[in-house]
Design a protein around this motif. Structure first.
Motif, PDB file in Angstrom:
ATOM      1  N   LEU A 206       0.830  -1.206   0.000  1.00  0.00           N
ATOM      2  CA  LEU A 206       0.000   0.000   0.000  1.00  0.00           C
ATOM      3  C   LEU A 206       0.867   1.260   0.000  1.00  0.00           C
ATOM      4  CD1 LEU A 206      -2.725  -1.124   2.567  1.00  0.00           C
ATOM      5  CD2 LEU A 206      -2.957  -0.934   0.077  1.00  0.00           C
ATOM      6  N   GLU A 207       1.957   1.223   0.734  1.00  0.00           N
ATOM      7  CA  GLU A 207       2.881   2.363   0.754  1.00  0.00           C
ATOM      8  C   GLU A 207       3.493   2.587  -0.630  1.00  0.00           C
ATOM      9  OE1 GLU A 207       7.028   3.676   2.930  1.00  0.00           O
ATOM     10  OE2 GLU A 207       5.777   2.155   3.885  1.00  0.00           O
ATOM     11  N   ALA A 208       3.841   1.503  -1.313  1.00  0.00           N
ATOM     12  CA  ALA A 208       4.407   1.619  -2.667  1.00  0.00           C
ATOM     13  C   ALA A 208       3.381   2.207  -3.632  1.00  0.00           C
ATOM     14  CB  ALA A 208       4.886   0.253  -3.154  1.00  0.00           C
ATOM     15  N   LEU A 209       2.126   1.770  -3.538  1.00  0.00           N
ATOM     16  CA  LEU A 209       1.082   2.325  -4.387  1.00  0.00           C
ATOM     17  C   LEU A 209       0.872   3.814  -4.103  1.00  0.00           C
ATOM     18  CD1 LEU A 209      -1.557  -0.555  -4.294  1.00  0.00           C
ATOM     19  CD2 LEU A 209      -0.030   0.053  -6.183  1.00  0.00           C
ATOM     20  N   GLU A 210       0.971   4.192  -2.847  1.00  0.00           N
ATOM     21  CA  GLU A 210       0.834   5.605  -2.486  1.00  0.00           C
ATOM     22  C   GLU A 210       1.980   6.431  -3.065  1.00  0.00           C
ATOM     23  OE1 GLU A 210      -0.486   8.074   1.405  1.00  0.00           O
ATOM     24  OE2 GLU A 210       1.029   6.533   1.728  1.00  0.00           O
ATOM     25  N   LYS A 211       3.198   5.883  -3.018  1.00  0.00           N
ATOM     26  CA  LYS A 211       4.369   6.606  -3.536  1.00  0.00           C
ATOM     27  C   LYS A 211       4.267   6.881  -5.029  1.00  0.00           C
ATOM     28  CE  LYS A 211       7.824   5.311  -0.134  1.00  0.00           C
ATOM     29  NZ  LYS A 211       9.071   4.585   0.124  1.00  0.00           N
ATOM     30  N   ILE A 212       3.665   5.951  -5.786  1.00  0.00           N
ATOM     31  CA  ILE A 212       3.563   6.186  -7.228  1.00  0.00           C
ATOM     32  C   ILE A 212       2.252   6.887  -7.596  1.00  0.00           C
ATOM     33  CG2 ILE A 212       5.114   4.291  -7.802  1.00  0.00           C
ATOM     34  CD1 ILE A 212       2.680   2.687  -8.736  1.00  0.00           C
ATOM     35  N   GLY A 213       1.448   7.218  -6.602  1.00  0.00           N
ATOM     36  CA  GLY A 213       0.268   8.044  -6.830  1.00  0.00           C
ATOM     37  C   GLY A 213      -0.979   7.329  -7.305  1.00  0.00           C
ATOM     38  N   VAL A 214      -1.100   6.025  -7.050  1.00  0.00           N
ATOM     39  CA  VAL A 214      -2.283   5.294  -7.516  1.00  0.00           C
ATOM     40  C   VAL A 214      -3.096   4.666  -6.382  1.00  0.00           C
ATOM     41  CG1 VAL A 214      -1.301   4.848  -9.799  1.00  0.00           C
ATOM     42  CG2 VAL A 214      -0.992   3.172  -7.983  1.00  0.00           C
ATOM     43  N   LEU A 215      -2.701   4.892  -5.144  1.00  0.00           N
ATOM     44  CA  LEU A 215      -3.393   4.252  -4.020  1.00  0.00           C
ATOM     45  C   LEU A 215      -4.872   4.616  -3.965  1.00  0.00           C
ATOM     46  CD1 LEU A 215      -3.424   2.478  -1.521  1.00  0.00           C
ATOM     47  CD2 LEU A 215      -2.690   4.456  -0.178  1.00  0.00           C
ATOM     48  N   ASP A 216      -5.203   5.887  -4.127  1.00  0.00           N
ATOM     49  CA  ASP A 216      -6.611   6.294  -4.061  1.00  0.00           C
ATOM     50  C   ASP A 216      -7.445   5.595  -5.132  1.00  0.00           C
ATOM     51  OD1 ASP A 216      -6.182   7.937  -1.868  1.00  0.00           O
ATOM     52  OD2 ASP A 216      -5.879   9.737  -3.098  1.00  0.00           O
ATOM     53  N   SER A 217      -6.908   5.479  -6.348  1.00  0.00           N
ATOM     54  CA  SER A 217      -7.629   4.795  -7.432  1.00  0.00           C
ATOM     55  C   SER A 217      -7.824   3.323  -7.116  1.00  0.00           C
ATOM     56  CB  SER A 217      -6.860   4.934  -8.749  1.00  0.00           C
ATOM     57  OG  SER A 217      -6.794   6.281  -9.127  1.00  0.00           O
ATOM     58  N   VAL A 218      -6.796   2.688  -6.572  1.00  0.00           N
ATOM     59  CA  VAL A 218      -6.893   1.271  -6.218  1.00  0.00           C
ATOM     60  C   VAL A 218      -7.937   1.068  -5.129  1.00  0.00           C
ATOM     61  CG1 VAL A 218      -5.638  -0.673  -5.173  1.00  0.00           C
ATOM     62  CG2 VAL A 218      -4.548   0.705  -6.957  1.00  0.00           C
ATOM     63  N   LEU A 219      -7.937   1.928  -4.141  1.00  0.00           N
ATOM     64  CA  LEU A 219      -8.912   1.801  -3.057  1.00  0.00           C
ATOM     65  C   LEU A 219     -10.337   2.019  -3.559  1.00  0.00           C
ATOM     66  CD1 LEU A 219      -7.022   3.591  -0.137  1.00  0.00           C
ATOM     67  CD2 LEU A 219      -7.377   1.133  -0.457  1.00  0.00           C
ATOM     68  N   GLN A 220     -10.525   2.953  -4.481  1.00  0.00           N
ATOM     69  CA  GLN A 220     -11.859   3.183  -5.044  1.00  0.00           C
ATOM     70  C   GLN A 220     -12.336   1.960  -5.822  1.00  0.00           C
ATOM     71  OE1 GLN A 220     -11.684   6.781  -7.326  1.00  0.00           O
ATOM     72  NE2 GLN A 220     -11.493   8.079  -5.512  1.00  0.00           N
ATOM     73  N   MET A 221     -11.448   1.352  -6.601  1.00  0.00           N
ATOM     74  CA  MET A 221     -11.824   0.147  -7.345  1.00  0.00           C
ATOM     75  C   MET A 221     -12.163  -0.989  -6.393  1.00  0.00           C
ATOM     76  SD  MET A 221      -9.360  -0.006 -10.684  1.00  0.00           S
ATOM     77  CE  MET A 221      -7.827   0.225  -9.808  1.00  0.00           C
ATOM     78  N   ALA A 222     -11.405  -1.120  -5.318  1.00  0.00           N
ATOM     79  CA  ALA A 222     -11.658  -2.188  -4.344  1.00  0.00           C
ATOM     80  C   ALA A 222     -13.008  -1.986  -3.680  1.00  0.00           C
ATOM     81  CB  ALA A 222     -10.543  -2.216  -3.296  1.00  0.00           C
ATOM     82  N   GLN A 223     -13.350  -0.757  -3.345  1.00  0.00           N
ATOM     83  CA  GLN A 223     -14.630  -0.495  -2.708  1.00  0.00           C
ATOM     84  C   GLN A 223     -15.786  -0.750  -3.652  1.00  0.00           C
ATOM     85  OE1 GLN A 223     -14.089   3.489  -1.279  1.00  0.00           O
ATOM     86  NE2 GLN A 223     -12.866   2.845   0.466  1.00  0.00           N
ATOM     87  N   ARG A 224     -15.642  -0.386  -4.925  1.00  0.00           N
ATOM     88  CA  ARG A 224     -16.703  -0.654  -5.910  1.00  0.00           C
ATOM     89  C   ARG A 224     -16.916  -2.146  -6.059  1.00  0.00           C
ATOM     90  NH1 ARG A 224     -14.491   3.623  -9.298  1.00  0.00           N
ATOM     91  NH2 ARG A 224     -13.321   1.995 -10.363  1.00  0.00           N
ATOM     92  N   ARG A 225     -15.821  -2.914  -6.124  1.00  0.00           N
ATOM     93  CA  ARG A 225     -15.938  -4.358  -6.321  1.00  0.00           C
ATOM     94  C   ARG A 225     -16.589  -5.007  -5.095  1.00  0.00           C
ATOM     95  NH1 ARG A 225     -12.057  -8.205  -9.399  1.00  0.00           N
ATOM     96  NH2 ARG A 225     -12.747  -6.682 -10.881  1.00  0.00           N
ATOM     97  N   GLU A 226     -16.210  -4.545  -3.904  1.00  0.00           N
ATOM     98  CA  GLU A 226     -16.740  -5.128  -2.664  1.00  0.00           C
ATOM     99  C   GLU A 226     -18.248  -4.914  -2.584  1.00  0.00           C
ATOM    100  OE1 GLU A 226     -16.457  -4.270   2.117  1.00  0.00           O
ATOM    101  OE2 GLU A 226     -14.719  -3.834   0.858  1.00  0.00           O
ATOM    102  N   TYR A 227     -18.741  -3.749  -2.983  1.00  0.00           N
ATOM    103  CA  TYR A 227     -20.150  -3.428  -2.841  1.00  0.00           C
ATOM    104  C   TYR A 227     -20.974  -3.786  -4.057  1.00  0.00           C
ATOM    105  CZ  TYR A 227     -18.554  -0.947   1.264  1.00  0.00           C
ATOM    106  OH  TYR A 227     -17.995  -0.649   2.468  1.00  0.00           O
ATOM    107  N   SER A 228     -20.338  -4.234  -5.137  1.00  0.00           N
ATOM    108  CA  SER A 228     -21.091  -4.525  -6.351  1.00  0.00           C
ATOM    109  C   SER A 228     -21.626  -5.952  -6.397  1.00  0.00           C
ATOM    110  CB  SER A 228     -20.209  -4.275  -7.585  1.00  0.00           C
ATOM    111  OG  SER A 228     -19.148  -5.200  -7.599  1.00  0.00           O
ATOM    112  N   LYS A 229     -21.443  -6.723  -5.346  1.00  0.00           N
ATOM    113  CA  LYS A 229     -21.893  -8.129  -5.325  1.00  0.00           C
ATOM    114  C   LYS A 229     -23.382  -8.250  -5.248  1.00  0.00           C
ATOM    115  CE  LYS A 229     -17.669  -9.814  -3.326  1.00  0.00           C
ATOM    116  NZ  LYS A 229     -17.021 -10.476  -2.239  1.00  0.00           N
TER     117      LYS A 229
END
Length: 90
Positions: free
Chosen positions: A67-90
């Motif tokens: 997660l720290e590596a994803l934050e350093k390259i600037g994509v953590l927020d996008s990854v977290l948004q995709m994870a939340q959409r997938r979790e709630y789209s069931k």
């Protein structure tokens, strides 16, 4: 430049231009590396044995260092948004 595996009959030599870095494997690490290198204007060729994107859900778990590596390259927020959409789209 990010590209898929050449189709049968094509040769890698036919790819135009100069490539500074060739990355084998478009998993999490390879894709993140290609993304980061391209942000730095380093010509990158990302190769994978799969012919296209695979939308099959995977059981991916990120540890704190990931997660720290994803934050350093600037994509953590996008990854977290995709994870939340997938979790709630069931």
């Amino acid at each position: 430049m990010i590209t898929n595996r050449p189709q049968s009959g094509q040769a890698i030599e036919k790819l135009e231009g100069k490539t500074d870095v060739v990355i084998i494997g478009a998993g999490i690490a390879g894709s993140a590396l290609a993304f980061e290198l391209q942000k730095r204007n380093i010509s990158t060729l990302l190769l994978d044995r799969r012919k296209g994107l695979d939308s099959t859900p995977r059981g991916i778990t990120f540890q704190p260092n990931g997660l720290e590596a994803l934050e350093k390259i600037g994509v953590l927020d996008s990854v977290l948004q995709m994870a939340q959409r997938r979790e709630y789209s069931k």
